[in-house]
Scaffold this motif. Structure first.
Motif, PDB file in Angstrom:
ATOM      1  N   GLY A 197      -8.134  -0.067   2.592  1.00  0.00           N
ATOM      2  CA  GLY A 197      -8.403  -1.440   2.159  1.00  0.00           C
ATOM      3  C   GLY A 197      -7.718  -2.544   2.951  1.00  0.00           C
ATOM      4  N   ILE A 198      -6.387  -2.568   2.967  1.00  0.00           N
ATOM      5  CA  ILE A 198      -5.699  -3.714   3.584  1.00  0.00           C
ATOM      6  C   ILE A 198      -5.795  -3.654   5.105  1.00  0.00           C
ATOM      7  CG2 ILE A 198      -3.385  -2.674   3.669  1.00  0.00           C
ATOM      8  CD1 ILE A 198      -4.227  -6.352   2.822  1.00  0.00           C
TER       9      ILE A 198
ATOM     10  N   ASP B 225      -6.491   8.384  10.123  1.00  0.00           N
ATOM     11  CA  ASP B 225      -6.528   8.424   8.662  1.00  0.00           C
ATOM     12  C   ASP B 225      -6.702   9.878   8.257  1.00  0.00           C
ATOM     13  OD1 ASP B 225      -7.220   6.002   6.361  1.00  0.00           O
ATOM     14  OD2 ASP B 225      -7.509   8.110   5.787  1.00  0.00           O
TER      15      ASP B 225
ATOM     16  N   ARG C 192     -13.359   8.537   7.069  1.00  0.00           N
ATOM     17  CA  ARG C 192     -12.890   7.164   7.283  1.00  0.00           C
ATOM     18  C   ARG C 192     -12.414   6.981   8.726  1.00  0.00           C
ATOM     19  NH1 ARG C 192      -9.387   4.754   2.439  1.00  0.00           N
ATOM     20  NH2 ARG C 192     -11.398   4.597   1.461  1.00  0.00           N
TER      21      ARG C 192
ATOM     22  N   LEU D  68      -0.236   2.202   4.768  1.00  0.00           N
ATOM     23  CA  LEU D  68      -0.249   3.370   3.888  1.00  0.00           C
ATOM     24  C   LEU D  68       0.196   2.994   2.490  1.00  0.00           C
ATOM     25  CD1 LEU D  68       1.493   5.886   6.301  1.00  0.00           C
ATOM     26  CD2 LEU D  68      -0.948   5.777   5.754  1.00  0.00           C
TER      27      LEU D  68
ATOM     28  N   GLU E  65       2.765  -2.347   6.090  1.00  0.00           N
ATOM     29  CA  GLU E  65       2.441  -3.039   4.830  1.00  0.00           C
ATOM     30  C   GLU E  65       3.527  -2.793   3.785  1.00  0.00           C
ATOM     31  OE1 GLU E  65       1.005  -5.233   3.286  1.00  0.00           O
ATOM     32  OE2 GLU E  65      -0.406  -5.923   4.777  1.00  0.00           O
ATOM     33  N   LYS E  66       3.698  -3.795   2.926  1.00  0.00           N
ATOM     34  CA  LYS E  66       4.655  -3.696   1.826  1.00  0.00           C
ATOM     35  C   LYS E  66       4.123  -2.782   0.750  1.00  0.00           C
ATOM     36  CE  LYS E  66       2.835  -5.278  -1.298  1.00  0.00           C
ATOM     37  NZ  LYS E  66       1.565  -4.944  -2.014  1.00  0.00           N
TER      38      LYS E  66
ATOM     39  N   GLY F  81       4.114  -6.968   5.858  1.00  0.00           N
ATOM     40  CA  GLY F  81       3.038  -7.812   5.327  1.00  0.00           C
ATOM     41  C   GLY F  81       3.383  -8.664   4.114  1.00  0.00           C
TER      42      GLY F  81
ATOM     43  N   HIS G 198       2.963 -11.762   3.183  1.00  0.00           N
ATOM     44  CA  HIS G 198       2.268 -12.947   3.700  1.00  0.00           C
ATOM     45  C   HIS G 198       2.603 -14.237   2.946  1.00  0.00           C
ATOM     46  CE1 HIS G 198      -0.445 -11.485   0.527  1.00  0.00           C
ATOM     47  NE2 HIS G 198      -0.756 -12.752   0.372  1.00  0.00           N
TER      48      HIS G 198
ATOM     49  N   GLU H 176       5.305  -2.370  -6.244  1.00  0.00           N
ATOM     50  CA  GLU H 176       4.098  -2.403  -5.401  1.00  0.00           C
ATOM     51  C   GLU H 176       3.460  -3.785  -5.314  1.00  0.00           C
ATOM     52  OE1 GLU H 176       0.221  -1.958  -3.760  1.00  0.00           O
ATOM     53  OE2 GLU H 176       0.660  -2.781  -5.740  1.00  0.00           O
TER      54      GLU H 176
ATOM     55  N   HIS I 101       5.843  -9.056  -3.865  1.00  0.00           N
ATOM     56  CA  HIS I 101       5.597 -10.320  -3.146  1.00  0.00           C
ATOM     57  C   HIS I 101       6.446 -11.445  -3.752  1.00  0.00           C
ATOM     58  CE1 HIS I 101       2.392  -9.362  -0.365  1.00  0.00           C
ATOM     59  NE2 HIS I 101       1.638  -8.824  -1.308  1.00  0.00           N
TER      60      HIS I 101
HETATM   61  N1  LIG Z   1      -0.153  -7.716   1.752  1.00  0.00           N
HETATM   62  C1  LIG Z   1      -0.970  -7.615   0.735  1.00  0.00           C
HETATM   63  O1  LIG Z   1      -1.267  -8.558   0.045  1.00  0.00           O
HETATM   64  C2  LIG Z   1      -1.554  -6.257   0.415  1.00  0.00           C
HETATM   65  C3  LIG Z   1      -2.814  -6.163  -0.200  1.00  0.00           C
HETATM   66  C4  LIG Z   1      -3.301  -4.889  -0.483  1.00  0.00           C
HETATM   67  C5  LIG Z   1      -2.538  -3.748  -0.210  1.00  0.00           C
HETATM   68  N2  LIG Z   1      -1.316  -3.900   0.352  1.00  0.00           N
HETATM   69  C6  LIG Z   1      -0.448  -2.721   0.605  1.00  0.00           C
HETATM   70  O2  LIG Z   1      -1.008  -1.917   1.612  1.00  0.00           O
HETATM   71  C7  LIG Z   1      -0.721  -0.552   1.371  1.00  0.00           C
HETATM   72  C8  LIG Z   1      -2.037   0.225   1.462  1.00  0.00           C
HETATM   73  O3  LIG Z   1      -2.895  -0.201   0.442  1.00  0.00           O
HETATM   74  P1  LIG Z   1      -4.479  -0.004   0.570  1.00  0.00           P
HETATM   75  O4  LIG Z   1      -5.057  -0.756  -0.564  1.00  0.00           O
HETATM   76  O5  LIG Z   1      -4.927  -0.311   1.945  1.00  0.00           O
HETATM   77  O6  LIG Z   1      -4.589   1.571   0.295  1.00  0.00           O
HETATM   78  P2  LIG Z   1      -5.835   2.509   0.649  1.00  0.00           P
HETATM   79  O7  LIG Z   1      -5.694   3.711  -0.210  1.00  0.00           O
HETATM   80  O8  LIG Z   1      -7.104   1.723   0.603  1.00  0.00           O
HETATM   81  O9  LIG Z   1      -5.580   2.906   2.170  1.00  0.00           O
HETATM   82  C9  LIG Z   1      -4.586   3.806   2.568  1.00  0.00           C
HETATM   83  C10 LIG Z   1      -5.186   4.745   3.605  1.00  0.00           C
HETATM   84  O10 LIG Z   1      -4.158   5.581   4.126  1.00  0.00           O
HETATM   85  C11 LIG Z   1      -4.730   6.887   4.334  1.00  0.00           C
HETATM   86  N3  LIG Z   1      -3.623   7.849   4.454  1.00  0.00           N
HETATM   87  C12 LIG Z   1      -2.868   8.407   3.471  1.00  0.00           C
HETATM   88  N4  LIG Z   1      -1.922   9.213   4.001  1.00  0.00           N
HETATM   89  C13 LIG Z   1      -2.071   9.151   5.352  1.00  0.00           C
HETATM   90  C14 LIG Z   1      -1.393   9.742   6.444  1.00  0.00           C
HETATM   91  N5  LIG Z   1      -0.349  10.566   6.282  1.00  0.00           N
HETATM   92  N6  LIG Z   1      -1.818   9.442   7.693  1.00  0.00           N
HETATM   93  C15 LIG Z   1      -2.867   8.619   7.896  1.00  0.00           C
HETATM   94  N7  LIG Z   1      -3.551   8.024   6.890  1.00  0.00           N
HETATM   95  C16 LIG Z   1      -3.164   8.281   5.637  1.00  0.00           C
HETATM   96  C17 LIG Z   1      -5.653   7.090   3.153  1.00  0.00           C
HETATM   97  O11 LIG Z   1      -6.612   8.084   3.380  1.00  0.00           O
HETATM   98  C18 LIG Z   1      -6.271   5.678   3.042  1.00  0.00           C
HETATM   99  O12 LIG Z   1      -7.442   5.552   3.822  1.00  0.00           O
HETATM  100  C19 LIG Z   1      -0.056  -0.474  -0.011  1.00  0.00           C
HETATM  101  O13 LIG Z   1       1.328  -0.274   0.135  1.00  0.00           O
HETATM  102  C20 LIG Z   1      -0.334  -1.836  -0.624  1.00  0.00           C
HETATM  103  O14 LIG Z   1       0.743  -2.301  -1.427  1.00  0.00           O
HETATM  104  C21 LIG Z   1      -0.827  -5.115   0.690  1.00  0.00           C
END
Ligand SMILES: NC(=O)c1ccc[n+]([C@@H]2O[C@H](COP(=O)([O-])OP(=O)(O)OC[C@H]3O[C@@H](n4cnc5c(N)ncnc54)[C@H](O)[C@@H]3O)[C@@H](O)[C@H]2O)c1
Length: 330
Positions: free
Chosen positions: A11-12, A33, A38, A70, A92-93, A119, A121, A170, A174
């Motif tokens: 996602g992020i 990933d 993906r 992650l 990312e945080k 991150g 932000h 989590e 922020h």
């Molecule tokens: N800054 C922000 O405002 C903000 C917004 C959303 C999420 N985040 C942070 O970003 C982080 C990720 O969140 P997300 O929503 O993107 O999660 P997500 O689950 O959508 O994405 C994480 C990805 O990592 C992959 N993954 C897991 N273990 C792995 C490994 N060992 N090697 C490679 N890939 C691996 C998963 O398959 C997945 O695709 C979290 O810590 C969340 O707090 C920050």
């Protein structure tokens, strides 16, 4: 041209990518990933080599920098290995769930004087900048913030303590980070939480709501609340207020205000959307990687580790019912 690798392209990461692909002189060379579909899909979109194991990727590729996006529980030694290989990273945080791992990363980062960014932000928002300038010569007495939000849809890891660390670690991280950015470091926390309202959700074991009292080094006091309350017609309530004698300043996700002896000033974040908000941190990091100048980075791995220490201390306080002194990394 600088070459970037991505670890975790969920996602992020997609949000960071929207910014990175628009930057000149930046090439995404490879993506990793553990979800092979993906990795393939994103690799194809970017014309980048896909990997499912980061060690294979790091062995075969040569990057100028890496992004690590992650979920909190799966960082393991990834940042340590990046630092050891002297690859600057954006993470990312929250940066981890275990401080002892962060300490190892920090030693390696210091050894190589490595560029890092995290991150958080909110530190880059126009509203935050205006409040930071306003408080520069003022004494903060109280900090009052919270994240009354929703359980993120489709994130099965999120309501599980061992996978996310809970809402404070989590999500409301922020707000804790913003509190530190504006009011300085936190010495002691005293927190309480409640559980049981979401017992019908599979594996849900985080606190439903929490209150964390903060004692700042400066003498200021604070409180951060969390709650999984938003749904349907109930909106989220997210933000931070700092105040002192005769003034008050609010930072919210898109706006804010400063009220003082001579009147009220409305604040607005000028980013057009969340992608642009996130993009400021991306721009600061990429600028640092290209030029070696880190002055635009407002959140480093060390600083983010200190925020993690506050939220983990609060978790410990909720568990034990006792005040907890925050471990120091700054
Ligand atoms: N800054 C922000 O405002 C903000 C917004 C959303 C999420 N985040 C942070 O970003 C982080 C990720 O969140 P997300 O929503 O993107 O999660 P997500 O689950 O959508 O994405 C994480 C990805 O990592 C992959 N993954 C897991 N273990 C792995 C490994 N060992 N090697 C490679 N890939 C691996 C998963 O398959 C997945 O695709 C979290 O810590 C969340 O707090 C920050």
């Amino acid at each position: 041209m600088i070459s970037i690798g991505l670890i975790g392209v969920g996602g992020i990461c997609q949000v960071h990518l929207k910014n990175l692909v628009k930057m000149s002189g930046v090439q995404i060379a490879a993506v990793c990933d553990i979800d092979p579909h993906r990795a393939q899909e994103v690799g194809k979109q970017l014309d980048a080599t896909p990997y499912t194991r980061y060690r294979n990727m790091l062995r075969r590729e040569h990057f100028d920098a890496c992004y690590v996006c992650l979920t909190p529980s799966v960082h393991g030694t990834i940042e340590y290995e990046l630092a050891e290989a002297q690859i600057p990273f954006f993470v990312e945080k929250p940066v981890h769930l275990k401080l002892e791992f962060c300490e190892g990363v920090l030693n390696e980062v210091d050894k190589h004087n490595l560029i890092t960014a995290v991150g958080y932000h909110w530190r880059y928002m126009d509203t935050t900048k205006a409040v930071k300038a306003f408080i520069a010569k003022r004494r903060i007495t109280a900090v009052d913030g919270g994240w009354q939000g929703a359980i993120p849809e489709h994130a099965l890891w999120w309501p599980q303590m061992k996978l996310s660390g809970g809402q404070l670690v989590e999500q409301a991280t922020h707000i804790v980070d913003l509190a530190r950015y504006l009011a300085g470091d936190i010495d002691t926390v005293f927190a309480s939480g409640t559980k049981g309202a979401f017992a019908d959700i599979d594996k849900y074991d985080i606190y439903d709501a929490s209150l964390t009292n903060l004692q700042f080094d400066s003498g200021a006091v604070g409180v951060i609340s969390t709650g999984c309350v938003a749904s349907g017609t109930v909106p989220s309530r997210v933000g931070l207020t700092v105040s002192g004698r005769g003034w008050q300043a609010d930072v919210k996700q898109r706006d804010g205000q400063i009220i003082h002896e001579r009147g009220k000033r409305k604040l607005k974040d000028n980013a057009k959307d969340f992608i642009e908000q996130i993009g400021r941190g991306d721009a600061a990091f990429i600028h640092a990687v290209k030029t070696g100048k880190t002055d635009r980075i407002r959140s480093t791995y060390r600083d983010a580790t200190q925020t993690l220490a506050v939220t983990l201390a609060a978790n410990e306080s909720m568990r034990t019912g006792e005040p907890v002194t925050v471990e120091r990394f700054m």
